[in-house]
Design a protein around this motif. Structure first.
Motif, PDB file in Angstrom:
ATOM      1  N   GLN A  43     -21.295 -44.078 -26.377  1.00  0.00           N
ATOM      2  CA  GLN A  43     -21.289 -45.258 -27.229  1.00  0.00           C
ATOM      3  C   GLN A  43     -21.593 -46.523 -26.415  1.00  0.00           C
ATOM      4  N   SER A 136     -19.944 -41.532 -30.111  1.00  0.00           N
ATOM      5  CA  SER A 136     -20.360 -42.427 -31.193  1.00  0.00           C
ATOM      6  C   SER A 136     -19.146 -42.862 -31.991  1.00  0.00           C
ATOM      7  N   ASP A 138     -17.852 -46.218 -35.023  1.00  0.00           N
ATOM      8  CA  ASP A 138     -17.954 -47.562 -35.606  1.00  0.00           C
ATOM      9  C   ASP A 138     -16.581 -48.231 -35.608  1.00  0.00           C
TER      10      ASP A 138
END
Length: 202
Positions: A43, A136, A138
């Motif tokens: 990330q 990964s 968010d």
């Protein structure tokens, strides 16, 4: 009672680290090679403070995971607490035999943001190395985290699909499957959890 609880916690620790002997023996001849950390996404601009908090384990994939034998597993949660030295105090909470079981370990930051090693690894004499990499996220809905462990002369790896909620959209689950397959895994190595309201919100 104390001995039983100790054994329970030890068993839990071995299970989560993926070093159950039966699993290793079953997989001796058919382990898919573990990829280099450099082949796994990292990330960009990892925000250690935003990654804190509770994550629910929605999906699991790995070269020692066998859908035929394990099918579904009961969801558990993992809480990341950032420490002053930028390591994480990591607590997993599971329901086992109708009891809430807690397992605590430390993830120590590496030279690259979003990459960690297992703290106090000498407490796990069967493990030579253990790496954690946030592939990964968010921060607000999902994360995909890669784990790689060397035990004896074998390398095990797994990917965990975390959710801030117990349910994730189908497209995120499909993205997780695609990611797992990009590392050489097949549908037989990918499983999803069964939700529960017991223990894991404690």
């Amino acid at each position: 009672m104390a001995a039983t609880m100790t054994l329970g916690v030890l068993y839990l620790g071995l299970t989560l680290l993926g070093v159950l002997q039966s699993q290793a023996q079953d997989s001796t001849q058919k382990l898919i090679p573990a990829p280099s950390l450099f082949r796994v996404p990292l990330q960009l601009g990892f925000q250690k403070d935003q990654f804190q908090g509770r994550w629910y384990v929605v999906g699991l994939a790995g070269n020692a995971v066998q859908k035929e034998e394990q099918g579904h597993f009961t969801m558990y949660s993992t809480i990341y607490e950032l420490q002053k030295d930028n390591s994480y105090n990591v607590t997993s909470i599971l329901l086992r035999n109708q009891r809430c079981v807690y397992w605590i370990r430390t993830f120590v930051p590496s030279s690259r943001a979003g990459r960690f090693t297992l703290g106090n690894i000498h407490s796990y004499p069967q493990i030579q190395s253990y790496h954690v990499q946030v592939a990964s996220t968010d921060y607000e809905q999902f994360a995909m985290v890669f784990f790689k462990k060397t035990s004896g002369n074998k390398q095990y790896f797994k990917i965990t699909l975390y959710g801030r909620a117990k349910e994730l959209p189908t497209e995120l689950k499909q993205r997780f499957v695609h990611f797992a397959k990009s590392l050489g895994l097949t549908d037989d190595h990918i499983i999803f959890s069964v939700t529960t309201d017991q223990c894991i919100d404690n």
